[in-house]
Design a protein around this motif. Structure first.
Motif, PDB file in Angstrom:
ATOM      1  N   VAL A 195       0.849  -1.209   0.000  1.00 35.27           N
ATOM      2  CA  VAL A 195       0.000   0.000   0.000  1.00 35.27           C
ATOM      3  C   VAL A 195       0.876   1.248   0.000  1.00 35.27           C
ATOM      4  CG1 VAL A 195      -1.629   1.348   1.383  1.00 35.27           C
ATOM      5  CG2 VAL A 195      -1.960  -1.093   1.158  1.00 35.27           C
ATOM      6  N   VAL A 196       1.834   1.299   0.934  1.00 38.89           N
ATOM      7  CA  VAL A 196       2.609   2.542   1.046  1.00 38.89           C
ATOM      8  C   VAL A 196       3.627   2.698  -0.089  1.00 38.89           C
ATOM      9  CG1 VAL A 196       2.278   2.790   3.533  1.00 38.89           C
ATOM     10  CG2 VAL A 196       4.259   1.548   2.703  1.00 38.89           C
ATOM     11  N   GLU A 197       4.127   1.567  -0.597  1.00 38.94           N
ATOM     12  CA  GLU A 197       5.130   1.672  -1.672  1.00 38.94           C
ATOM     13  C   GLU A 197       4.512   2.028  -3.023  1.00 38.94           C
ATOM     14  OE1 GLU A 197       7.696  -1.786  -1.554  1.00 38.94           O
ATOM     15  OE2 GLU A 197       9.126  -0.645  -0.342  1.00 38.94           O
ATOM     16  N   ARG A 198       3.171   1.955  -3.106  1.00 39.39           N
ATOM     17  CA  ARG A 198       2.518   2.389  -4.347  1.00 39.39           C
ATOM     18  C   ARG A 198       2.651   3.907  -4.532  1.00 39.39           C
ATOM     19  NH1 ARG A 198      -2.852   1.177  -3.712  1.00 39.39           N
ATOM     20  NH2 ARG A 198      -2.299  -0.900  -3.059  1.00 39.39           N
ATOM     21  N   GLU A 199       2.846   4.584  -3.437  1.00 45.42           N
ATOM     22  CA  GLU A 199       3.017   6.041  -3.508  1.00 45.42           C
ATOM     23  C   GLU A 199       4.424   6.355  -4.007  1.00 45.42           C
ATOM     24  OE1 GLU A 199       1.896   8.025   0.149  1.00 45.42           O
ATOM     25  OE2 GLU A 199       3.147   9.729  -0.371  1.00 45.42           O
ATOM     26  N   PRO A 200       4.569   7.208  -5.022  1.00 44.17           N
ATOM     27  CA  PRO A 200       5.912   7.487  -5.551  1.00 44.17           C
ATOM     28  C   PRO A 200       6.805   8.099  -4.469  1.00 44.17           C
ATOM     29  CG  PRO A 200       4.204   8.410  -6.977  1.00 44.17           C
ATOM     30  CD  PRO A 200       3.521   7.950  -5.742  1.00 44.17           C
ATOM     31  N   GLY A 201       8.037   7.647  -4.450  1.00 39.42           N
ATOM     32  CA  GLY A 201       9.015   8.221  -3.514  1.00 39.42           C
ATOM     33  C   GLY A 201       8.906   7.685  -2.103  1.00 39.42           C
ATOM     34  N   VAL A 202       8.227   6.557  -1.946  1.00 34.50           N
ATOM     35  CA  VAL A 202       8.127   5.946  -0.613  1.00 34.50           C
ATOM     36  C   VAL A 202       8.787   4.571  -0.654  1.00 34.50           C
ATOM     37  CG1 VAL A 202       6.544   5.065   1.147  1.00 34.50           C
ATOM     38  CG2 VAL A 202       6.007   7.190  -0.041  1.00 34.50           C
ATOM     39  N   ARG A 203       9.611   4.290   0.322  1.00 36.20           N
ATOM     40  CA  ARG A 203      10.301   2.999   0.355  1.00 36.20           C
ATOM     41  C   ARG A 203      10.241   2.427   1.768  1.00 36.20           C
ATOM     42  NH1 ARG A 203      15.850   1.404   0.628  1.00 36.20           N
ATOM     43  NH2 ARG A 203      16.457   3.566   0.879  1.00 36.20           N
ATOM     44  N   VAL A 204       9.823   1.182   1.852  1.00 38.63           N
ATOM     45  CA  VAL A 204       9.785   0.511   3.153  1.00 38.63           C
ATOM     46  C   VAL A 204      11.177  -0.045   3.434  1.00 38.63           C
ATOM     47  CG1 VAL A 204       8.797  -1.404   4.477  1.00 38.63           C
ATOM     48  CG2 VAL A 204       7.311   0.030   3.082  1.00 38.63           C
ATOM     49  N   VAL A 205      11.783   0.428   4.526  1.00 32.73           N
ATOM     50  CA  VAL A 205      13.169   0.028   4.822  1.00 32.73           C
ATOM     51  C   VAL A 205      13.229  -1.067   5.893  1.00 32.73           C
ATOM     52  CG1 VAL A 205      14.234   2.195   4.102  1.00 32.73           C
ATOM     53  CG2 VAL A 205      13.380   1.985   6.449  1.00 32.73           C
ATOM     54  N   GLY A 206      12.083  -1.322   6.550  1.00 33.00           N
ATOM     55  CA  GLY A 206      12.112  -2.374   7.572  1.00 33.00           C
ATOM     56  C   GLY A 206      10.722  -2.779   8.005  1.00 33.00           C
ATOM     57  N   GLN A 207      10.648  -4.004   8.495  1.00 33.60           N
ATOM     58  CA  GLN A 207       9.376  -4.518   9.022  1.00 33.60           C
ATOM     59  C   GLN A 207       9.618  -5.030  10.436  1.00 33.60           C
ATOM     60  OE1 GLN A 207       7.723  -7.503   6.442  1.00 33.60           O
ATOM     61  NE2 GLN A 207       6.949  -5.998   4.997  1.00 33.60           N
ATOM     62  N   ALA A 208       8.586  -4.924  11.270  1.00 31.58           N
ATOM     63  CA  ALA A 208       8.726  -5.391  12.652  1.00 31.58           C
ATOM     64  C   ALA A 208       7.480  -6.163  13.042  1.00 31.58           C
ATOM     65  CB  ALA A 208       8.907  -4.203  13.580  1.00 31.58           C
ATOM     66  N   HIS A 209       7.662  -7.207  13.885  1.00 36.45           N
ATOM     67  CA  HIS A 209       6.500  -8.007  14.262  1.00 36.45           C
ATOM     68  C   HIS A 209       6.054  -7.774  15.706  1.00 36.45           C
ATOM     69  CE1 HIS A 209       9.654 -10.702  15.762  1.00 36.45           C
ATOM     70  NE2 HIS A 209       8.710 -11.203  16.546  1.00 36.45           N
ATOM     71  N   ASN A 210       6.786  -6.946  16.437  1.00 32.49           N
ATOM     72  CA  ASN A 210       6.304  -6.569  17.770  1.00 32.49           C
ATOM     73  C   ASN A 210       6.810  -5.173  18.114  1.00 32.49           C
ATOM     74  OD1 ASN A 210       8.961  -6.813  18.777  1.00 32.49           O
ATOM     75  ND2 ASN A 210       8.624  -8.940  19.380  1.00 32.49           N
ATOM     76  N   SER A 211       6.378  -4.697  19.278  1.00 28.55           N
ATOM     77  CA  SER A 211       6.704  -3.327  19.659  1.00 28.55           C
ATOM     78  C   SER A 211       8.202  -3.125  19.882  1.00 28.55           C
ATOM     79  CB  SER A 211       5.928  -2.985  20.930  1.00 28.55           C
ATOM     80  OG  SER A 211       6.179  -1.678  21.308  1.00 28.55           O
ATOM     81  N   ILE A 212       8.823  -4.091  20.527  1.00 33.04           N
ATOM     82  CA  ILE A 212      10.259  -3.982  20.818  1.00 33.04           C
ATOM     83  C   ILE A 212      11.049  -3.868  19.512  1.00 33.04           C
ATOM     84  CG2 ILE A 212      12.245  -5.237  21.804  1.00 33.04           C
ATOM     85  CD1 ILE A 212      10.454  -4.552  24.040  1.00 33.04           C
ATOM     86  N   GLU A 213      10.701  -4.758  18.552  1.00 37.49           N
ATOM     87  CA  GLU A 213      11.405  -4.761  17.270  1.00 37.49           C
ATOM     88  C   GLU A 213      11.154  -3.449  16.514  1.00 37.49           C
ATOM     89  OE1 GLU A 213      10.246  -7.838  14.537  1.00 37.49           O
ATOM     90  OE2 GLU A 213      12.168  -7.760  13.499  1.00 37.49           O
ATOM     91  N   ALA A 214       9.899  -2.968  16.597  1.00 40.58           N
ATOM     92  CA  ALA A 214       9.561  -1.716  15.907  1.00 40.58           C
ATOM     93  C   ALA A 214      10.384  -0.555  16.472  1.00 40.58           C
ATOM     94  CB  ALA A 214       8.070  -1.430  16.056  1.00 40.58           C
ATOM     95  N   MET A 215      10.492  -0.501  17.805  1.00 35.11           N
ATOM     96  CA  MET A 215      11.258   0.587  18.425  1.00 35.11           C
ATOM     97  C   MET A 215      12.746   0.476  18.059  1.00 35.11           C
ATOM     98  SD  MET A 215       9.233   2.544  20.208  1.00 35.11           S
ATOM     99  CE  MET A 215      10.335   3.390  21.279  1.00 35.11           C
ATOM    100  N   THR A 216      13.255  -0.756  18.071  1.00 38.69           N
ATOM    101  CA  THR A 216      14.671  -0.964  17.743  1.00 38.69           C
ATOM    102  C   THR A 216      14.946  -0.562  16.292  1.00 38.69           C
ATOM    103  OG1 THR A 216      14.588  -2.840  19.236  1.00 38.69           O
ATOM    104  CG2 THR A 216      16.528  -2.693  17.860  1.00 38.69           C
ATOM    105  N   LYS A 217      14.056  -1.027  15.389  1.00 39.16           N
ATOM    106  CA  LYS A 217      14.271  -0.713  13.959  1.00 39.16           C
ATOM    107  C   LYS A 217      14.132   0.784  13.711  1.00 39.16           C
ATOM    108  CE  LYS A 217      13.982  -4.973  11.677  1.00 39.16           C
ATOM    109  NZ  LYS A 217      13.331  -5.883  10.799  1.00 39.16           N
ATOM    110  N   ALA A 218      13.192   1.404  14.416  1.00 41.20           N
ATOM    111  CA  ALA A 218      13.013   2.849  14.241  1.00 41.20           C
ATOM    112  C   ALA A 218      14.268   3.598  14.683  1.00 41.20           C
ATOM    113  CB  ALA A 218      11.796   3.324  15.025  1.00 41.20           C
ATOM    114  N   ARG A 239      -2.415   9.988   1.002  1.00 41.90           N
ATOM    115  CA  ARG A 239      -1.064   9.475   0.828  1.00 41.90           C
ATOM    116  C   ARG A 239      -0.291   9.709   2.127  1.00 41.90           C
ATOM    117  NH1 ARG A 239       1.580  12.722  -3.451  1.00 41.90           N
ATOM    118  NH2 ARG A 239       0.711  14.340  -2.133  1.00 41.90           N
ATOM    119  N   LEU A 240       0.839   9.066   2.253  1.00 48.47           N
ATOM    120  CA  LEU A 240       1.639   9.275   3.477  1.00 48.47           C
ATOM    121  C   LEU A 240       2.065  10.735   3.593  1.00 48.47           C
ATOM    122  CD1 LEU A 240       4.028   6.197   3.920  1.00 48.47           C
ATOM    123  CD2 LEU A 240       2.075   6.842   5.307  1.00 48.47           C
TER     124      LEU A 240
END
Lengths: 170, 227
Positions: free
Chosen positions: B27-50, B129-130
């Motif tokens: 969904v988000v990568e359909r928008e031009p100029g947006v790139r997903v650089v990481g995915q997380a499956h829980n809150s800890i991982e999301a905070m670490t990746k961020a 859009r984002l």
């Protein structure tokens, strides 16, 4: 949203008589909030008991760890037909948690002071409502216990040991 | 920088469900100029990746578990808002998009469904859009709320068509069976009195015959002469 039908959909009010419904509807209002809106903040004086009609509400608590980690932590998610803000039924108490809407939300706000007065006037209704509110609090406690137990069980599972050879051939 | 010269918007997607993470990524990568650089499956991982990847936007599922989601314990999946506020608190200038429960919308239509980011305004869907969400983010907390809507796919459409066809066929058969039953019932109602009447008539006939044979004089037989 019709106030009468909304009141009848609230689980804690489901055994009340018609006249008792009418008295409660006189002290109730329907309130609408957008996603991200705060319905009430933690430690503010508890005015209303809320019954969720539509949407999703996060109940949050302020976390203070030695003034270093100051963050609000979600301790419960309320979905319809959940009830929250039950501190308002107690005598002049602040809310123990804050309530933030995660989606466009519709709640039925019942004036806590008015409800206390009605419960004092009508003991039967007071007894019924108190019993139902205790169930709400008990279910929250039960869920918290379940989570605690599950988390402890998972952290208590020992790491699989590497197989060691009991006898070695020389 | 992307082809249009605007800086690329780097995104981290956080959801417990891999299918939902992939859908949101699409969904988000359909928008031009947006790139997903990481995915997380829980809150800890999301905070670490961020913290590690420093994305401009973190898209969060509200039912994100803190560490792991437990079946039958809804309280174990409620760290979405905390993650969103945590990310914006830790990373100055970063924005978090908290989706209102994307799982049913995406699961219902299947993994091949084309999903969109936006928000319901009453009964109307407003696509966003984002970058639109970024523009409306409150500079203070920078957490914005959005919905995901999935288009009806060819598979779900044909499934609905098949279901409707089956409903029509079975409805027609039920209608015919109902009429047949009704007809049988009517026939029973007509047939029973008719048969009863016939039986009475037979009995009456037999009685009359008996009475007549008892009280009437015997019919003389024609005499035969023997020669």
């Amino acid at each position: 949203m019709q106030l009468g039908s909304a009141l009848k959909s609230i689980t804690i009010l489901e055994e009340l008589k018609e006249a008792q419904f009418d008295r409660i509807s006189a002290i109730s209002t329907v309130e609408e909030y957008g996603a991200g809106d705060t319905i009430f903040s933690e430690s503010s004086l508890a005015k209303n008991l809320y019954a969720l009609q539509k949407g999703k509400v996060a109940l949050q608590m302020q976390l203070n760890v030695a003034n270093m980690l100051r963050r609000r932590v979600t301790v419960d998610l309320v979905t319809p037909p959940g009830v929250f803000g039950w501190s308002a039924v107690m005598e002049s108490r602040p809310y123990m948690l804050g309530a933030v809407c995660l989606e466009p939300t519709v709640v039925l706000a019942i004036d806590g002071g008015g409800l206390r007065s009605l419960m004092m006037q009508d003991y039967e209704m007071g007894y019924l409502l108190m019993g139902k509110l205790i169930k709400v609090v008990a279910s929250r406690l039960e869920e918290a216990r379940q989570l605690l137990i599950c988390e402890r069980m998972i952290t208590a599972i020992p790491e699989p040991e590497t197989p060691t050879r009991a006898f070695s051939r020389k | 920088m992307n082809k249009r010269g605007s800086p690329t918007l780097r995104v981290v997607v956080a959801s417990e469900t891999p299918e939902v993470r992939d859908q949101i990524t699409r969904v988000v990568e359909r928008e031009p100029g947006v790139r997903v650089v990481g995915q997380a499956h829980n809150s800890i991982e999301a905070m670490t990746k961020a913290k590690d990847l420093r994305p401009e936007v973190t898209v969060v599922d509200p039912y994100l578990p803190y560490l792991f989601g437990l079946d039958d314990v809804p309280l174990s999946r409620m760290s979405g808002l905390d993650t969103a506020t945590g990310v914006t608190g830790e990373l100055p200038g970063a924005m978090a998009v908290l989706l209102s429960n994307p799982n049913p919308a995406l699961r219902e239509r299947g993994p091949e469904a084309v999903a969109h980011l936006g928000r319901y305004s009453g009964d109307f869907w407003v696509p966003l859009r984002l970058r639109d969400l970024q523009a409306e983010a409150n500079p203070k907390d920078r957490v914005v709320f959005a919905d995901v809507w999935a288009e009806e796919t060819q598979a779900s459409h044909s499934k609905a068509m098949e279901l409707s066809y089956q409903l029509v066929v079975w409805g027609g058969l039920s209608l015919v069976a109902g009429f047949a039953l009704m007809l049988t019932w009517i026939m029973v109602f007509i047939g029973l009195p008719l048969a009863g009447g016939g039986l009475v008539a037979i009995l009456l006939g037999l009685v009359i015959k008996g009475v007549a044979s008892r009280f009437s004089s015997p019919i003389p037989r024609a005499e035969t002469t023997e020669e």
